[in-house]
Design a protein around this motif. Structure first.
Motif, short mmCIF file in Angstrom:
data_model
loop_
_atom_site.label_atom_id
_atom_site.label_comp_id
_atom_site.label_asym_id
_atom_site.label_seq_id
_atom_site.Cartn_x
_atom_site.Cartn_y
_atom_site.Cartn_z
N TYR A 348 106.98 -36.53 40.67
CA TYR A 348 107.32 -37.62 41.57
C TYR A 348 107.25 -37.12 43.02
O TYR A 348 107.98 -36.21 43.42
N TRP A 385 111.74 -43.56 45.36
CA TRP A 385 111.93 -42.10 45.31
C TRP A 385 113.41 -41.75 45.33
O TRP A 385 113.86 -40.85 44.60
N ARG A 388 115.04 -41.77 42.09
CA ARG A 388 114.77 -40.56 41.30
C ARG A 388 115.58 -39.38 41.81
O ARG A 388 115.90 -38.46 41.04
#
Length: 504
Positions: A348, A385, A388
């Motif tokens: 990621y 993001w 995450r």
């Protein structure tokens, strides 16, 4: 190195995008700054995230103290002095005659309210989840200009931690985050147009030196070349995070920015829960090949997540070598023991987290593939993001590594370790009782004992836990218009010091 994609010069399409406008000077009372992305919050309690802090801190809101960019020492701001009364109590003397942008007076009771709000678990303030994590602070207003803060454990660097608590008006709501902050800073919020810009205007009642430029607009563009070109055409006067291939003019200023880039490994999900796999991942990355190509030529290879200037840095941890042969052998040994090393691992990335962020992960993905990893790259905008990065995560999540950066301008390891490497840390992918104890014991110690334990914690993370792939202590570039006076420093990644900017 053949794994790294060459980065092209500014294309014809980019030239069309920025047009052929000649450089133009802004009005003397206006300034435009272009950054990589939009702040996610303008609440005073959320300045622990750098994207928010660079807009808020010392522009809209201020803290009791600041940290010197030269040596990290604590210097006055809204507090003029402080002293330790006993092992659990600190006293701060506050500046008189200060008002918030909404007209309310700054006093000790306002700090009490801000500290209580910052620690409220229902608000999930970044300052409470990071800097103030693991410590309970109780504030008392002795009188309007005297504040006492009691801690439940010994906190030897409480003044340093207070540099992270930005003080909002007592009228700031307690039942949710605000989008209309009122602080004591040199600028007040004029408008936040989502997806476009944040506009600030000078606060006439500011207690300190007035800013030279009355109106400041902060905008965001994802592409480094676009940000750089905007200064050339006069659309902006300061641009941050210019990529090495774009920062080649006399207006581009390179400086260490206290950030350390890394890949955070989710060590709780197979196959990454096997230490051999995590070691193989580190051995598969050619850091020497990345320097001077994707990353700035002056970037320093990292083995831990703080630069050498931070108290607790361990100089005796060697950096990872590039050894794809050994990486393949470790994966083979793990596979022989039944570890599912062929399982897809998602990388990621965050678009624009630093210049060439996508290119760096494309190169690393290729290196991992060469070593035998099954890795897929997924580049994300900031909001997904952050989901995450921060807990809570899905229990049935995919094995992953996350591109991130950690900054430490405060000068002590306590500002880096607890939130990211303890079992209950808001960003931590590891649960290790020994590491928890090391960090907790170091945090309440002083002097050489504190330094030794923090160094041991960094060694443990690097050698025993191996839950990160450290990359580089970063160097960044800012482009500044020729007619602008602005000195960048190590804090520039977290703080746009608008008050210090002027026109020649």
């Amino acid at each position: 190195m053949n794994k790294i994609r060459k980065i092209n010069a500014l294309s014809v399409g980019m030239a069309l995008l920025v047009g052929v406008a000649l450089p133009a000077y802004a009005a003397p009372d206006k300034l435009t700054v272009v950054v990589t992305d939009e702040p996610k919050s303008l609440d005073p309690c959320d300045t622990d995230l750098s994207g928010n802090s660079r807009v808020m801190h010392n522009n809209i809101t201020e803290a009791l103290v600041n940290l010197s960019p030269k040596d990290g020492s604590v210097v006055p701001s809204l507090a003029t002095s402080w002293r330790q009364v006993d092992s659990l109590t600190w006293e701060f003397k506050l500046r008189e005659g200060v008002t918030f942008h909404d007209g309310k007076a700054f006093d000790a009771q306002a700090v009490v309210a801000a500290l209580k709000r910052g620690q409220d678990p229902s608000l999930a303030c970044e300052v409470g989840l990071a800097t103030l994590k693991g410590i309970k602070l109780t504030a008392e207003a002795v009188n309007p200009t005297t504040l006492r803060i009691k801690t439940d454990v010994v906190e030897p660097i409480l003044p340093n931690k207070m540099s992270a608590l930005d003080i909002g008006s007592p009228a700031t709501p307690n039942d949710g985050k605000t989008r209309s902050p009122a602080g004591t800073g040199p600028y007040k919020l004029a408008a936040w147009t989502p997806g476009q810009s944040v506009t600030l205007t000078a606060y006439d009642g500011y207690w300190g030196d007035k800013p030279a430029i009355k109106n400041a607009t902060i905008i965001w563009r994802a592409e480094s070349a676009v940000r750089a070109a905007m200064v050339d055409t006069g659309e902006a006067q300061i641009a941050y995070e210019i990529a090495p291939q774009d920062g080649t003019t006399g207006q581009d200023h390179a400086f260490p920015n206290a950030e350390t880039s890394l890949l955070r490994i989710d060590a709780q999900v197979p196959p990454l829960n096997d230490k051999r796999v995590r070691e193989a991942l580190n051995l598969a990355i050619d850091r020497d090949g990345l320097v001077g190509t994707v990353f700035h030529k002056d970037a320093q290879k990292a083995m831990q997540v703080v630069p050498p200037s931070v108290f607790g840095f361990n100089p005796d941890i060697p950096v990872w070598t590039y050894d794809p042969k050994k990486a393949k052998a470790l994966l083979a040994a793990a596979k022989a023991d039944g570890v599912p090393v062929d399982k897809e691992i998602v990388i990621y990335g965050r678009i624009g987290i630093y210049p060439n962020s996508s290119e760096s992960l494309e190169a690393i993905q290729a290196m991992l593939a060469d070593a035998g990893f099954n890795a897929r790259l997924e580049m994300l905008e900031t909001s997904p993001w952050l989901k995450r990065l921060l807990k809570p995560w899905e229990k049935e999540r995919k094995p992953s590594i996350l591109q991130t950066q950690i900054d430490n301008t405060e000068g002590d390891a306590v500002f880096t370790l607890p939130n990211r490497f303890t079992s209950d840390g808001n960003q931590s992918t590891i649960a290790d009782a020994k590491l928890d104890k090391l960090i907790a014991d170091a945090s309440k110690s002083t002097g050489d004992e504190r330094k030794k334990m923090f160094q041991e914690a960094f060694r443990y993370i690097a050698v025993d836990a191996v839950n990160i792939a450290p990359l580089f202590h970063m160097v960044t570039i800012a482009r500044v218009a020729k007619n602008v006076n602005y000195a960048v420093d190590v804090q520039a990644g977290n703080e746009i010091k608008l008050r210090t900017v002027s026109y020649r």
